[in-house]
Design a protein around this motif. Structure first.
Motif, mmCIF file in Angstrom:
data_model
loop_
_atom_site.group_PDB
_atom_site.id
_atom_site.type_symbol
_atom_site.label_atom_id
_atom_site.label_comp_id
_atom_site.label_asym_id
_atom_site.label_seq_id
_atom_site.Cartn_x
_atom_site.Cartn_y
_atom_site.Cartn_z
ATOM 1 N N ALA A 1 -1.945 38.122 13.176
ATOM 2 C CA ALA A 1 -1.796 37.706 14.281
ATOM 3 C C ALA A 1 -2.537 39.247 15.251
ATOM 4 C CB ALA A 1 -0.869 36.527 15.014
ATOM 5 N N THR A 2 -1.484 39.475 15.930
ATOM 6 C CA THR A 2 -1.894 41.350 16.464
ATOM 7 C C THR A 2 -3.426 41.775 15.550
ATOM 8 O OG1 THR A 2 0.026 42.609 14.963
ATOM 9 C CG2 THR A 2 0.284 41.317 17.120
ATOM 10 N N ASP A 3 -3.473 41.732 14.759
ATOM 11 C CA ASP A 3 -5.004 42.194 14.249
ATOM 12 C C ASP A 3 -5.503 41.715 13.515
ATOM 13 O OD1 ASP A 3 -6.982 44.178 13.703
ATOM 14 O OD2 ASP A 3 -5.335 45.323 13.208
ATOM 15 N N PRO A 4 -7.013 40.640 14.487
ATOM 16 C CA PRO A 4 -6.815 40.049 12.823
ATOM 17 C C PRO A 4 -7.712 40.530 12.084
ATOM 18 C CG PRO A 4 -7.510 39.207 15.722
ATOM 19 C CD PRO A 4 -6.615 40.483 15.115
ATOM 20 N N SER A 5 -8.282 41.479 12.154
ATOM 21 C CA SER A 5 -9.327 42.468 11.783
ATOM 22 C C SER A 5 -8.192 43.200 10.195
ATOM 23 C CB SER A 5 -9.860 44.198 12.114
ATOM 24 O OG SER A 5 -8.506 44.903 12.219
ATOM 25 N N ARG A 6 -6.918 42.849 10.033
ATOM 26 C CA ARG A 6 -5.545 43.135 9.161
ATOM 27 C C ARG A 6 -6.042 41.520 8.567
ATOM 28 N NH1 ARG A 6 -0.566 44.538 9.551
ATOM 29 N NH2 ARG A 6 -1.073 43.986 11.438
ATOM 30 N N GLU A 7 -5.856 41.659 7.015
ATOM 31 C CA GLU A 7 -5.338 40.301 6.434
ATOM 32 C C GLU A 7 -3.795 41.420 5.532
ATOM 33 O OE1 GLU A 7 -5.841 38.042 2.402
ATOM 34 O OE2 GLU A 7 -7.366 37.758 3.613
#
Length: 318
Positions: A103-109
């Motif tokens: 949620a705080t970093d959409p580039s990270r799954e």
């Protein structure tokens, strides 16, 4: 429920995450009326004048190109007769997991999970019952056990999503059980009529006064209400029931504060216990329509104290 406040970055992020995936959810339904006020019993499913128990487990799952999530929520209900009245206790928890963009970093799954307690609910009901009818008035109180972790922003958001999804999975029935960081005072009223041929119908109303303790999500006083209409048909070995739920979070400044849901239920009477299954289907936004992509539904199975079919006599001349 989430109460948005302008300028609160955390709450805005939480709301965006909720809407991107799927949004935010008895007192006594016909299927729950199993506690008699006297030796004869009451409600659509008569029971015996003893302490009654009910355990249900709700499930919800969703999978799409963006994320996968799973939710399971056990809920226990205990009702103790007190002379002609009764005391009710409801408590449970929610286990939630989600795999997808952080949620705080959409580039990270990320693969996240959490277990959140419900707010325990204790109520006292004044009861008037005869074979043809039931009327109850009650007052209840929750304790703020549905807390949000604050170690990281992702922890807070996953906890908020878990409670919001759980509210939706129950169709916002008894939504105060899952209100984060909140204590609620509940005024309850219900009334049901029973026909001699097996039809039972009526409804209930809950007025909920809440006080939130989280300075971003829901600080301060809030008010909401829930209304439900019930119809059921009695057989010796089973009971068919349908409930319609209307919920409105009046003091929220969210864009959509109300929710309509329907719940069909089938209960089997085995003699030593009742088994039941119920499907919760929100039919409008924010949680519904059920089964649409990114929306919420709930499948529930449970076991409860045994109930019996007792009907009032037919009118004279019939």
């Amino acid at each position: 429920m989430i109460r948005r406040q302008p300028g609160a970055a955390l709450c805005t992020t939480a709301l965006a995450a909720t809407l991107a995936a799927a949004p935010a959810w008895a007192e006594v339904r016909p299927s729950d009326l199993i506690r008699p006020a006297d030796a004869v019993g009451f409600g659509p499913g008569y029971g015996r004048r003893v302490t009654s128990y009910e355990l249900e487990v709700g499930f919800f799952t969703d999978s799409n190109d963006v994320q996968d999530l799973f939710l399971i929520s056990p809920l226990v209900r205990v009702v103790q007769p007190v002379r002609a009245n009764e005391v009710e206790l409801v408590w449970g928890f929610s286990a939630f997991s989600i795999t997808g963009p952080a949620a705080t970093d959409p580039s990270r799954e990320v693969d996240q999970s959490t277990v959140r307690l419900a707010n325990p609910y204790l109520a006292y009901h004044w009861v008037w019952r005869e074979l043809p009818y039931q009327v109850r008035f009650g007052v209840g109180l929750t304790a703020p056990a549905a807390t949000l972790r604050e170690e990281t922003a992702d922890d807070t958001l996953i906890d908020l999503l878990a409670l919001t999804y759980t509210q939706g999975m129950y169709g916002f029935h008894e939504f105060y059980l899952w209100a984060p960081e909140t204590m609620s005072g509940v005024l309850h009223a219900d009334g049901y009529l029973r026909e001699h041929f097996g039809l039972v119908y009526g409804g209930q109303l809950k007025l909920v006064n809440m006080y939130g303790f989280h300075d971003v999500v829901n600080e301060g006083y809030q008010f909401a209400f829930e209304a439900a209409l019930d119809v059921a048909y009695e057989l010796e070995w089973a009971r068919f029931a349908l409930r319609g739920i209307y919920f409105n979070f009046l003091t929220s400044d969210a864009d959509d504060t109300d929710q309509i849901s329907v719940e069909p239920e089938l209960r089997f009477r085995l003699g030593f216990a009742d088994l039941f299954a119920r499907l919760t289907m929100p039919i409008d936004e924010p949680a519904g329509p059920a089964f649409d992509e990114g929306r919420v539904w709930g499948a529930h199975i449970g076991i409860g104290s045994p109930t019996e079919r007792h009907l009032p006599p037919p009118p004279k001349g019939k």
